[in-house]
Design an enzyme around this catalytic site. Structure first.
Site, PDB file in Angstrom:
ATOM      1  N   HIS A  24       0.845  -1.204   0.000  1.00  0.00           N
ATOM      2  CA  HIS A  24       0.000   0.000   0.000  1.00  0.00           C
ATOM      3  C   HIS A  24       0.881   1.256   0.000  1.00  0.00           C
ATOM      4  CE1 HIS A  24      -3.149  -2.569   2.281  1.00  0.00           C
ATOM      5  NE2 HIS A  24      -3.644  -2.359   1.081  1.00  0.00           N
ATOM      6  N   LYS A  48     -15.928  -7.713   5.789  1.00  0.00           N
ATOM      7  CA  LYS A  48     -14.988  -8.614   6.438  1.00  0.00           C
ATOM      8  C   LYS A  48     -14.931  -8.259   7.932  1.00  0.00           C
ATOM      9  CE  LYS A  48     -12.269  -7.467   2.397  1.00  0.00           C
ATOM     10  NZ  LYS A  48     -11.094  -6.686   1.980  1.00  0.00           N
ATOM     11  N   ARG A  97      -1.917  -6.099  -8.296  1.00  0.00           N
ATOM     12  CA  ARG A  97      -0.675  -6.839  -8.059  1.00  0.00           C
ATOM     13  C   ARG A  97      -0.461  -7.906  -9.117  1.00  0.00           C
ATOM     14  NH1 ARG A  97      -2.713  -7.981  -2.130  1.00  0.00           N
ATOM     15  NH2 ARG A  97      -4.500  -8.251  -3.483  1.00  0.00           N
ATOM     16  N   SER A 135      -2.837  -7.661   2.976  1.00  0.00           N
ATOM     17  CA  SER A 135      -3.179  -7.538   4.405  1.00  0.00           C
ATOM     18  C   SER A 135      -3.645  -8.881   4.936  1.00  0.00           C
ATOM     19  CB  SER A 135      -4.298  -6.508   4.601  1.00  0.00           C
ATOM     20  OG  SER A 135      -3.905  -5.251   4.148  1.00  0.00           O
TER      21      SER A 135
HETATM   22  O1  PNS Z   1      -8.998  -2.861   0.314  1.00  0.00           O
HETATM   23  P1  PNS Z   1     -10.265  -3.392  -0.289  1.00  0.00           P
HETATM   24  O2  PNS Z   1     -11.025  -4.188   0.746  1.00  0.00           O
HETATM   25  O3  PNS Z   1     -10.023  -4.165  -1.552  1.00  0.00           O
HETATM   26  O4  PNS Z   1     -11.172  -2.118  -0.675  1.00  0.00           O
HETATM   27  C1  PNS Z   1     -12.463  -2.268  -1.227  1.00  0.00           C
HETATM   28  C2  PNS Z   1     -13.199  -0.928  -1.307  1.00  0.00           C
HETATM   29  C3  PNS Z   1     -13.255  -0.290   0.077  1.00  0.00           C
HETATM   30  C4  PNS Z   1     -12.484  -0.003  -2.253  1.00  0.00           C
HETATM   31  C5  PNS Z   1     -14.647  -1.221  -1.828  1.00  0.00           C
HETATM   32  O5  PNS Z   1     -15.228  -2.218  -1.050  1.00  0.00           O
HETATM   33  C6  PNS Z   1     -15.529   0.018  -1.821  1.00  0.00           C
HETATM   34  O6  PNS Z   1     -15.403   0.868  -2.666  1.00  0.00           O
HETATM   35  N1  PNS Z   1     -16.433   0.111  -0.810  1.00  0.00           N
HETATM   36  C7  PNS Z   1     -17.319   1.235  -0.657  1.00  0.00           C
HETATM   37  C8  PNS Z   1     -18.751   0.898  -1.026  1.00  0.00           C
HETATM   38  C9  PNS Z   1     -18.969   1.035  -2.516  1.00  0.00           C
HETATM   39  O7  PNS Z   1     -18.862   2.084  -3.100  1.00  0.00           O
HETATM   40  N2  PNS Z   1     -19.314  -0.104  -3.131  1.00  0.00           N
HETATM   41  C10 PNS Z   1     -19.542  -0.200  -4.559  1.00  0.00           C
HETATM   42  C11 PNS Z   1     -18.282  -0.651  -5.275  1.00  0.00           C
HETATM   43  S1  PNS Z   1     -18.588  -0.954  -6.943  1.00  0.00           S
END
Ligand code: PNS
Length: 165
Positions: A24, A48, A97, A135
């Site tokens: 990150h 999660k 990645r 993570s």
């Molecule tokens: O680190 P991660 O868990 O891969 O991040 C995922 C994240 C937080 C970017 C994604 O879950 C997100 O954007 N959540 C916010 C809710 C949202 O907008 N959902 C629609 C996504 S298409």
């Protein structure tokens, strides 16, 4: 699409950051070089079961990004694109990645574009050394007493050790 596009001044780098890894951080450094402002946005509503509370995740991120003056850390709730729009951001930054990340990232980027076509998702690649760091795996290693040195900043290493002991 209009021909007069906004220059990508503000970018949002969203994620769970449970906890922040060196992968990150590598991406944050790359983003900070390209965008005027980079907002590292920690999601509040995780499906999660997180190891670290959102306040702990933010605290660690703030400490390890302190030297980048154009990087800030925030918490967001609800839809990412709505948050990005409210911040005046024109870019969502995500790291890829390996090919395995691509499908999920493609779906999210397309969905976000459908909801908010003015915000562009930009993908960047972390350094090769971090191409396998996540993570999830770092937490698993820590829980099982494996070495996490080199995968996370020293501060996170300490916090992980305290959390799982
Ligand atoms: O680190 P991660 O868990 O891969 O991040 C995922 C994240 C937080 C970017 C994604 O879950 C997100 O954007 N959540 C916010 C809710 C949202 O907008 N959902 C629609 C996504 S298409």
């Amino acid at each position: 699409m209009s021909l007069e596009r906004n220059k990508p001044g503000i970018a949002i780098y969203p994620g769970s950051f449970d906890p922040v890894t060196n992968g990150h951080l590598d991406l944050i450094g790359r983003g900070a070089m390209i965008f005027d402002r980079l907002v590292v946005a920690v999601t509040h509503n995780l499906e999660k079961d997180p190891l670290f509370a959102v306040s702990e995740r933010v605290e660690m991120l703030e400490a390890v990004t302190f030297d980048w003056k154009n990087v800030e850390v925030e918490v967001f709730d609800g839809l990412l694109v709505e948050y990005a729009r409210a911040k005046g951001a024109s870019v969502i930054l995500r790291g890829i990645r390996a090919v395995s990340d691509y499908e999920y990232e493609l779906q999210m980027a397309m969905m976000n574009r459908k909801i908010e076509p003015e915000i562009e998702t930009v993908f960047m690649l972390p350094a090769e050394a971090y191409s396998f760091v996540s993570s999830r795996l770092v937490k698993e290693l820590a829980r099982l007493g494996g070495p996490v040195k080199g995968f996370v900043p020293a501060l996170v290493e300490e916090r992980l050790r305290a959390k799982v002991s």
